[in-house]
Design an enzyme around this catalytic site. Structure first.
Site, PDB file in Angstrom:
ATOM      1  N   CYS A   1      40.079  67.225 -66.196  1.00 29.86           N
ATOM      2  CA  CYS A   1      40.305  69.480 -66.372  1.00 29.86           C
ATOM      3  C   CYS A   1      40.197  69.867 -64.586  1.00 29.86           C
ATOM      4  O   CYS A   1      40.707  70.385 -64.438  1.00 29.86           O
ATOM      5  CB  CYS A   1      38.730  69.937 -66.844  1.00 29.86           C
ATOM      6  SG  CYS A   1      38.794  69.716 -68.983  1.00 29.86           S
TER       7      CYS A   1
ATOM      8  N   HIS B   1      42.370  72.093 -62.225  1.00 24.18           N
ATOM      9  CA  HIS B   1      40.767  73.304 -62.326  1.00 24.18           C
ATOM     10  C   HIS B   1      39.909  73.647 -60.508  1.00 24.18           C
ATOM     11  O   HIS B   1      39.818  74.112 -59.940  1.00 24.18           O
ATOM     12  CB  HIS B   1      40.296  73.739 -63.481  1.00 24.18           C
ATOM     13  CG  HIS B   1      41.365  75.049 -64.141  1.00 24.18           C
ATOM     14  ND1 HIS B   1      41.827  75.630 -64.245  1.00 24.18           N
ATOM     15  CD2 HIS B   1      41.619  74.259 -65.497  1.00 24.18           C
ATOM     16  CE1 HIS B   1      43.065  76.056 -65.158  1.00 24.18           C
ATOM     17  NE2 HIS B   1      42.908  74.768 -66.143  1.00 24.18           N
TER      18      HIS B   1
ATOM     19  N   ARG C   1      41.072  78.541 -75.123  1.00 24.43           N
ATOM     20  CA  ARG C   1      41.761  78.438 -74.103  1.00 24.43           C
ATOM     21  C   ARG C   1      41.561  76.794 -73.702  1.00 24.43           C
ATOM     22  O   ARG C   1      42.522  75.846 -73.352  1.00 24.43           O
ATOM     23  CB  ARG C   1      41.314  79.234 -72.964  1.00 24.43           C
ATOM     24  CG  ARG C   1      41.470  79.004 -71.440  1.00 24.43           C
ATOM     25  CD  ARG C   1      42.746  79.420 -71.640  1.00 24.43           C
ATOM     26  NE  ARG C   1      43.674  78.403 -70.948  1.00 24.43           N
ATOM     27  CZ  ARG C   1      45.299  78.249 -71.135  1.00 24.43           C
ATOM     28  NH1 ARG C   1      45.622  79.986 -70.634  1.00 24.43           N
ATOM     29  NH2 ARG C   1      45.791  77.212 -71.023  1.00 24.43           N
TER      30      ARG C   1
ATOM     31  N   CYS D   1      44.214  74.621 -73.292  1.00 25.39           N
ATOM     32  CA  CYS D   1      44.467  73.877 -72.106  1.00 25.39           C
ATOM     33  C   CYS D   1      44.068  71.748 -72.739  1.00 25.39           C
ATOM     34  O   CYS D   1      44.963  71.144 -72.546  1.00 25.39           O
ATOM     35  CB  CYS D   1      43.714  73.422 -70.997  1.00 25.39           C
ATOM     36  SG  CYS D   1      43.990  74.974 -69.578  1.00 25.39           S
TER      37      CYS D   1
END
Lengths: 289, 123
Positions: free
Chosen positions: A203, A207, A246, A250
């Site tokens: 992740c 991000h 979400r 992702c």
């Protein structure tokens, strides 16, 4: 098969890194005792350094905080917010009593108004992280109603309404002095930073590392404040979506197997991300391109 | 953003003109190796290279800047082996990179990587 190889290599890398950190010693906190507050300070400071022009509270606005052209588009969309229908639907559902005469308000502090910023919390009774969405379904089941699907539909509408009553209230996630709460935090943190899938993304790859950059048409949202706007209306989806929607999309984007909604790891991940965002105001429901 | 797009379109235009000018000669070149268009197809395929997710290059429809713009590849990477290595396993060059290790992780096979490098050398 290749995945296992990658994981082995990744953990080797972590081990090497840990050794390097240990050698450097000094400033680093004691390695055997996790310090979530120190993590949070460092996390927030690193985004502050990366995006010095972004006021702290603005991280509630995801990609719009870090892209002026996107922000302009957003201001235009907000003339007629596409989540308005969901807000109406959510408010009606929230205020309609269950068959037994009770209602959602009976399941929450302050009758469920202005409480979004306190979720998720660590429930010392169950020993697990409780999300807002999960608490809504537990409330329904306790009152003889069927649970709602987690990713779209009424769940998104009800959480949209609850978020709207909490706008501008800063995330206030607590980690109680309970080893199980610490473990949940650690699990979420590990999930966030672990590379997985054939593409070997974490992740954090998108991000943290690439936050603010363009991936096709999208600007990658910075991880800090990344849940403040949920649920969101995404034009790309043509509908509302919850945090579970979400997370699963992702995961799929990373070509790793998405977990079932509200899986323990996803709840722990939400706990970690929300705790990292303490102080960022709730801005949901949100809208995204 | 629009600058990158217009530049990309402009490059595309020039390439088309060049191709037209080169005419039959280019057909011969293509015939020896793999056709650059095969490489472009693999590079742009979202289930294969998906390079456009992160890079802007000639033929991009939307700009991406997770990675650097890919242009002028012959001048910047005169040694073919360097490009092969990047596609095989960019993590070897940069352990922190977000760029997938296409070869090592069996996302692209050897032939597909060769095709993409042919395509890169046309940029």
């Amino acid at each position: 098969m290749p995945n296992r190889r990658i994981r082995a290599r990744a953990s080797l890398r972590v081990a090497v890194l840990a050794a390097a950190v240990a050698v450097l010693g000094g400033a680093a906190p004691a390695p055997d005792k996790t310090d979530p507050l120190a993590d949070q300070k460092a996390f927030q400071a690193s985004f502050g350094e990366r995006f010095p022009q972004v006021p702290f509270a603005d991280f509630a606005n995801g990609p719009y905080a870090v892209s002026a052209p996107m922000r302009k588009q957003w201001e235009d969309i907000m003339q007629f917010p596409p989540y308005d229908f969901a807000l109406d639907e959510g408010k009606t559902a929230f205020e309609t009593p269950f068959a037994n005469g009770k209602s959602y308000a009976d399941c929450f502090a302050n009758k469920g108004i202005g409480v979004r910023q306190d979720f998720p919390y660590f429930d010392t009774k169950t020993g697990e992280v409780a999300t807002l969405d999960g608490t809504i379904n537990r409330c329904r089941e306790a009152n003889g109603e069927k649970p709602l699907p987690y990713q779209v539909g009424l769940m998104a509408s009800i959480t949209a309404y609850m978020a709207e009553t909490s706008r501008d209230k800063p995330f206030d996630i607590k980690i109680p002095d309970d080893p199980r709460a610490r473990a949940a935090y650690e699990d979420g943190k590990e999930y966030f930073y672990t590379r997985r899938g054939q593409l070997n993304f974490s992740c954090a790859s998108c991000h943290v590392g690439a936050a603010g950059q363009r991936l096709r048409g999208d600007i990658l949202a910075p991880a800090i404040g990344i849940l403040a706007a949920f649920p969101i209306y995404r034009s790309d989806w043509g509908s509302m979506g919850t945090i579970d929607r979400r997370f699963t999309s992702c995961s799929a984007q990373m070509r790793s197997e998405p977990l079932p909604p509200q899986d323990k790891s996803y709840r722990d991940l939400e706990y970690f991300l929300s705790y990292m965002s303490n102080g960022v105001p709730i801005s949901g429901p949100g809208t995204r391109p | 953003m629009t600058k990158a797009v217009t530049r990309a379109i402009f490059h595309g235009g020039i390439a088309a003109v060049l191709l037209a000018l080169l005419g039959t000669a280019s057909v011969q070149v293509f015939a020896q190796g793999t056709a650059p268009s095969a490489g472009q197809a693999v590079a742009f395929d979202r289930t294969k290279g998906n390079c456009l997710a992160c890079h802007t290059m000639r033929g991009s429809d939307v700009p991406s800047n997770v990675g650097p713009e890919l242009n002028d590849m012959k001048a910047r990477f005169p040694d073919r082996a360097d490009l092969i290595a990047i596609l095989q396993n960019e993590e070897a060059r940069n352990p922190q990179t977000i760029m997938p290790s296409f070869g090592r992780n069996l996302i692209l096979d050897h032939q597909e990587i060769e095709q993409i490098v042919d395509f890169l050398y046309s940029l």
